[in-house]
Enzyme design. Structure first.
Site, PDB file in Angstrom:
ATOM      1  CD  GLU A 190      33.653  50.534  35.279  1.00 49.47           C
ATOM      2  OE1 GLU A 190      34.193  49.541  34.698  1.00 49.47           O
ATOM      3  OE2 GLU A 190      32.715  50.418  36.365  1.00 49.47           O
ATOM      4  CG  ASP A 221      37.579  49.121  34.517  1.00 43.56           C
ATOM      5  OD1 ASP A 221      37.664  48.516  35.505  1.00 43.56           O
ATOM      6  OD2 ASP A 221      36.762  49.040  33.610  1.00 43.56           O
ATOM      7  CD  GLU A 281      37.165  44.293  37.374  1.00 43.61           C
ATOM      8  OE1 GLU A 281      35.975  45.247  36.975  1.00 43.61           O
ATOM      9  OE2 GLU A 281      37.961  43.856  36.959  1.00 43.61           O
ATOM     10  CD  GLU A 288      31.869  47.074  34.472  1.00 46.90           C
ATOM     11  OE1 GLU A 288      32.163  46.526  35.502  1.00 46.90           O
ATOM     12  OE2 GLU A 288      32.609  47.565  33.733  1.00 46.90           O
ATOM     13  CG  ASN A 330      33.430  49.197  30.951  1.00 44.03           C
ATOM     14  OD1 ASN A 330      34.507  49.419  31.670  1.00 44.03           O
ATOM     15  ND2 ASN A 330      32.495  48.526  31.155  1.00 44.03           N
TER      16      ASN A 330
END
Ligand code: C2E
Ligand code: MG
Ligand code: MG
Ligand code: MG
Length: 294
Positions: A149, A180, A237, A59, A117
């Site tokens: 995400e 997310d 996560e 990520e 993201n």
């Protein structure tokens, strides 16, 4: 047999708190200057396939190299978002991430799934679906290698149809979509129904508390089972301990991310981490027997 690893570092909550208290003051103009001077840099945190132990992907998490410090996103993202600077930020993160993918390939790493993201805010203005193809061509990356995400700081509802359309267009181009911070804020079950998500990403607040809070445990377990039933990938996560990892493995979670493996690292340090991980791991199955009686 410990598989990995790197000590906990800069991203530990304690460290973050200290950084927050000693944060450099900054002005909007510092951010604008920083965007021009490429001071906003993606770091990369590994994601591990919990079934096989293989390195699944990374990520990208942005950091601001400002005044000799590394500034964390929670302190500057709200300023960026409320001043219409999310477009240049997103583009610089994506372009640097694609550059990095090329370097990992040159370093001989296996193909990685890369998550980026996106703030829901101003997504419609960004028009990523039409910008991405040229960028992908430039770096020889396929859309299926990228997962977006969607981080919601604003409600993604019917009133925001143009943002919903922008996200759907990305999926139509072949990119993957991840919901997310699942379980928090606006990330609700209704979202799953509105958008063609490929992945549920369970928020770290539940994962961190999973072993001490029955409610968090229930949320984590039911998120995993929901992902199963929807036929989408489930990512957890905030995995900080081996105990939590084992729990997630036995609950059937697909992918894991957290300080247990590594905090986010600058691109070149990630390359070193990944090479070491591969050597240590060398094809062994993480947990050969997932379900043991009791
Ligand atoms: P997120 O997307 O939910 O990212 C996960 C956050 O959890 C990251 O915080 C990561 O460093 C942290 N984390 C990972 N493993 C652990 C762990 O084991 N324990 C704990 N306590 N924390 C862990 P970070 O890097 O501070 O990012 C915060 C948020 O900022 C992200 O949350 C995301 O919403 C946003 N963000 C980061 N980079 C970008 C970006 O490039 N664009 C946009 N739009 N938002 C970004
Ligand atoms: Mg994220
Ligand atoms: Mg998250
Ligand atoms: Mg988050």
């Amino acid at each position: 047999k410990a598989l990995l690893l790197q000590p906990l570092t800069e991203q530990h909550d304690i460290v973050k708190q200290i950084q927050k208290h000693h944060q450099p003051e900054f002005l909007l103009s510092d951010i604008e200057k920083g965007l021009k001077n490429k001071e906003f840099i993606p770091y990369f945190q590994p994601q591990i396939n919990l079934t096989t132990g293989h390195l699944h992907g990374v990520e990208a998490l942005v950091r601001w190299h400002y005044g000799g410090k590394v500034v964390m996103p929670d302190s500057f993202l709200p300023v960026i978002e409320s001043n219409q600077l999310i477009l240049p930020l997103t583009l610089t993160v994506i372009e640097q991430t694609l550059e990095q993918m090329l370097r990992w390939q040159q370093a001989g790493l296996p193909e990685l799934q890369v998550s980026v993201n996106l703030s829901a805010a101003y997504l419609d203005q960004l028009n990523l679906a039409s910008l991405m193809p040229d960028l992908l061509k430039k770096y020889a990356v396929r859309p299926e290698q990228i997962t977006f995400e969607i981080t919601e700081r604003i409600a993604l509802d019917g009133e925001n149809q143009s943002s919903l359309d922008a996200i759907t267009r990305l999926r139509l181009k072949g990119f993957y979509l991840s919901l997310d911070d699942f379980g928090t804020g606006y990330s609700s079950l209704a979202q799953l129904n509105q958008l063609p998500f490929n992945e549920i990403k369970i928020d770290k607040s539940f994962v961190l508390r999973m072993l001490s809070s029955p409610i968090s445990e229930a949320i984590v377990k039911s998120s995993i089972s929901l992902a199963r039933q929807l036929g989408v990938r489930c990512v957890a996560e905030g995995i900080e301990t081996r105990e939590i990892e084992e729990f997630l493995v036995s609950s059937g979670c697909d992918i894991g991310q957290g300080y247990l493996y590594s905090p986010s690292l600058p691109g070149s340090r990630f390359t070193e981490w990944a090479i070491t991980y591969q050597e240590q791991y060398s094809g062994q199955v993480l947990y050969p027997t997932v379900s043991s009686p009791n």
